[in-house]
Design a protein around this motif. Structure first.
Motif, mmCIF file in Angstrom:
data_model
loop_
_atom_site.group_PDB
_atom_site.id
_atom_site.type_symbol
_atom_site.label_atom_id
_atom_site.label_comp_id
_atom_site.label_asym_id
_atom_site.label_seq_id
_atom_site.Cartn_x
_atom_site.Cartn_y
_atom_site.Cartn_z
ATOM 1 N N LYS A 50 0.842 -1.205 0.000
ATOM 2 C CA LYS A 50 0.000 0.000 0.000
ATOM 3 C C LYS A 50 0.876 1.254 0.000
ATOM 4 O O LYS A 50 0.536 2.260 -0.608
ATOM 5 N N LYS A 51 2.030 1.163 0.651
ATOM 6 C CA LYS A 51 2.961 2.293 0.717
ATOM 7 C C LYS A 51 3.543 2.624 -0.655
ATOM 8 O O LYS A 51 4.038 3.723 -0.866
ATOM 9 N N ALA A 52 3.490 1.661 -1.572
ATOM 10 C CA ALA A 52 3.978 1.870 -2.942
ATOM 11 C C ALA A 52 2.802 1.999 -3.915
ATOM 12 O O ALA A 52 2.985 1.897 -5.128
ATOM 13 N N ASN A 53 1.612 2.202 -3.362
ATOM 14 C CA ASN A 53 0.382 2.318 -4.162
ATOM 15 C C ASN A 53 0.150 1.104 -5.050
ATOM 16 O O ASN A 53 -0.237 1.232 -6.211
ATOM 17 N N LYS A 54 0.393 -0.082 -4.495
ATOM 18 C CA LYS A 54 0.174 -1.331 -5.222
ATOM 19 C C LYS A 54 -0.652 -2.264 -4.350
ATOM 20 O O LYS A 54 -0.703 -2.113 -3.133
ATOM 21 N N GLU A 55 -1.275 -3.240 -5.009
ATOM 22 C CA GLU A 55 -2.077 -4.219 -4.283
ATOM 23 C C GLU A 55 -2.106 -5.529 -5.058
ATOM 24 O O GLU A 55 -2.209 -5.532 -6.280
ATOM 25 N N LEU A 56 -2.018 -6.627 -4.320
ATOM 26 C CA LEU A 56 -2.126 -7.953 -4.923
ATOM 27 C C LEU A 56 -3.569 -8.424 -4.838
ATOM 28 O O LEU A 56 -4.240 -8.202 -3.841
ATOM 29 N N ARG A 57 -4.003 -9.098 -5.878
ATOM 30 C CA ARG A 57 -5.300 -9.769 -5.829
ATOM 31 C C ARG A 57 -5.087 -11.256 -5.564
ATOM 32 O O ARG A 57 -5.818 -11.871 -4.820
ATOM 33 N N ASP A 58 -4.082 -11.820 -6.210
ATOM 34 C CA ASP A 58 -3.769 -13.242 -6.054
ATOM 35 C C ASP A 58 -2.268 -13.380 -5.837
ATOM 36 O O ASP A 58 -1.476 -13.087 -6.734
ATOM 37 N N LEU A 59 -1.897 -13.824 -4.672
ATOM 38 C CA LEU A 59 -0.489 -13.939 -4.294
ATOM 39 C C LEU A 59 0.306 -14.780 -5.283
ATOM 40 O O LEU A 59 1.441 -14.448 -5.620
ATOM 41 N N PHE A 60 -0.309 -15.861 -5.767
ATOM 42 C CA PHE A 60 0.409 -16.789 -6.635
ATOM 43 C C PHE A 60 0.540 -16.282 -8.062
ATOM 44 O O PHE A 60 1.370 -16.766 -8.819
ATOM 45 N N VAL A 61 -0.261 -15.314 -8.438
ATOM 46 C CA VAL A 61 -0.218 -14.760 -9.795
ATOM 47 C C VAL A 61 0.521 -13.420 -9.816
ATOM 48 O O VAL A 61 1.357 -13.176 -10.682
ATOM 49 N N ASP A 62 0.235 -12.591 -8.838
ATOM 50 C CA ASP A 62 0.707 -11.207 -8.880
ATOM 51 C C ASP A 62 2.169 -11.014 -8.491
ATOM 52 O O ASP A 62 2.683 -9.902 -8.592
ATOM 53 N N LEU A 63 2.838 -12.066 -8.069
ATOM 54 C CA LEU A 63 4.281 -11.965 -7.803
ATOM 55 C C LEU A 63 5.105 -12.487 -8.970
ATOM 56 O O LEU A 63 6.324 -12.343 -8.989
ATOM 57 N N ARG A 64 4.441 -13.079 -9.945
ATOM 58 C CA ARG A 64 5.141 -13.785 -11.018
ATOM 59 C C ARG A 64 6.058 -12.907 -11.859
ATOM 60 O O ARG A 64 7.117 -13.353 -12.290
ATOM 61 N N ASP A 65 5.678 -11.657 -12.105
ATOM 62 C CA ASP A 65 6.528 -10.820 -12.962
ATOM 63 C C ASP A 65 7.678 -10.173 -12.192
ATOM 64 O O ASP A 65 8.559 -9.554 -12.779
ATOM 65 N N GLY A 66 7.666 -10.309 -10.869
ATOM 66 C CA GLY A 66 8.755 -9.792 -10.052
ATOM 67 C C GLY A 66 8.594 -8.346 -9.621
ATOM 68 O O GLY A 66 9.229 -7.909 -8.661
ATOM 69 N N HIS A 67 7.743 -7.584 -10.298
ATOM 70 C CA HIS A 67 7.595 -6.164 -9.969
ATOM 71 C C HIS A 67 7.047 -5.959 -8.556
ATOM 72 O O HIS A 67 7.567 -5.131 -7.799
ATOM 73 N N ASN A 68 6.000 -6.683 -8.208
ATOM 74 C CA ASN A 68 5.437 -6.533 -6.862
ATOM 75 C C ASN A 68 6.398 -7.043 -5.793
ATOM 76 O O ASN A 68 6.465 -6.484 -4.698
ATOM 77 N N LEU A 69 7.133 -8.082 -6.117
ATOM 78 C CA LEU A 69 8.116 -8.608 -5.170
ATOM 79 C C LEU A 69 9.223 -7.582 -4.929
ATOM 80 O O LEU A 69 9.610 -7.323 -3.783
ATOM 81 N N ILE A 70 9.701 -6.973 -5.994
ATOM 82 C CA ILE A 70 10.720 -5.924 -5.855
ATOM 83 C C ILE A 70 10.154 -4.738 -5.080
ATOM 84 O O ILE A 70 10.812 -4.207 -4.174
ATOM 85 N N SER A 71 8.934 -4.330 -5.399
ATOM 86 C CA SER A 71 8.309 -3.212 -4.681
ATOM 87 C C SER A 71 8.176 -3.520 -3.194
ATOM 88 O O SER A 71 8.423 -2.653 -2.344
ATOM 89 N N LEU A 72 7.787 -4.747 -2.870
ATOM 90 C CA LEU A 72 7.671 -5.151 -1.467
ATOM 91 C C LEU A 72 9.016 -5.020 -0.763
ATOM 92 O O LEU A 72 9.110 -4.447 0.329
ATOM 93 N N LEU A 73 10.056 -5.526 -1.392
ATOM 94 C CA LEU A 73 11.388 -5.459 -0.781
ATOM 95 C C LEU A 73 11.880 -4.023 -0.663
ATOM 96 O O LEU A 73 12.560 -3.674 0.311
#
Length: 157
Positions: A50-73
């Motif tokens: 939320k701090k990066a103005n992003k949100e996951l709908r499906d954990l197993f799908v929305d981490l696949r491209d790496g962008h959300n994972l990088i944003s989380l880190l």
């Protein structure tokens, strides 16, 4: 000559109704546990994304491209990480690898988690990765908003 194993009362173990029911219950329990973990971990990730103005709908799908994972880190560490901008599998693998390399650089032990596993949406390994991230970045003594009291005992010799 074929051997048949029985459960002691003459019933073939593969056809034992109580064994079938037990295995069915066990799989149901594992599925429920995985669903609860997925929901809980998704909430935890979204709390930070939320701090990066992003949100996951499906954990197993929305981490696949790496962008959300990088944003989380980035949110968790306060650091900026490089990322590939494309949307091909190669770019996805690169982004996830950047995230995994960052975790290893931070001395976070990742066991048998490869970029391919995340890009392919492997549920068990994604849950394991997120749990590892939670354990490392969560405030000490607090997991998922529940305070954990650490009791230290000394054994007298």
């Amino acid at each position: 000559m074929e051997k048949h194993h029985t459960n002691g009362n003459g019933v073939n173990g593969a056809e034992d109704p109580s064994l079938i029911q037990y295995e069915s219950s066990l799989y149901k329990f594992k599925d429920e546990r995985d669903a609860i973990q997925k929901k809980t971990f998704t909430k935890w990730v979204n709390k930070h994304l939320k701090k990066a103005n992003k949100e996951l709908r499906d954990l197993f799908v929305d981490l696949r491209d790496g962008h959300n994972l990088i944003s989380l880190l980035e949110v968790l560490s306060g650091e900026t990480l490089p990322r590939e901008k494309g949307s091909m599998r190669f770019h996805m693998l690169q982004n996830v690898q950047i995230a995994l390399d960052f975790l290893r650089y931070r001395k976070i032990k990742l066991v048998n988690i490869r970029a391919e596993d995340i890009v392919d949406g492997n549920p068990k390994l994604i849950l394991g990765l997120i749990w590892t991230i939670i354990l490392h970045f969560q405030n000490p003594g607090c997991i998922s908003g529940v305070n954990v009291t650490v009791v230290s005992t000394t054994l007298a010799a």
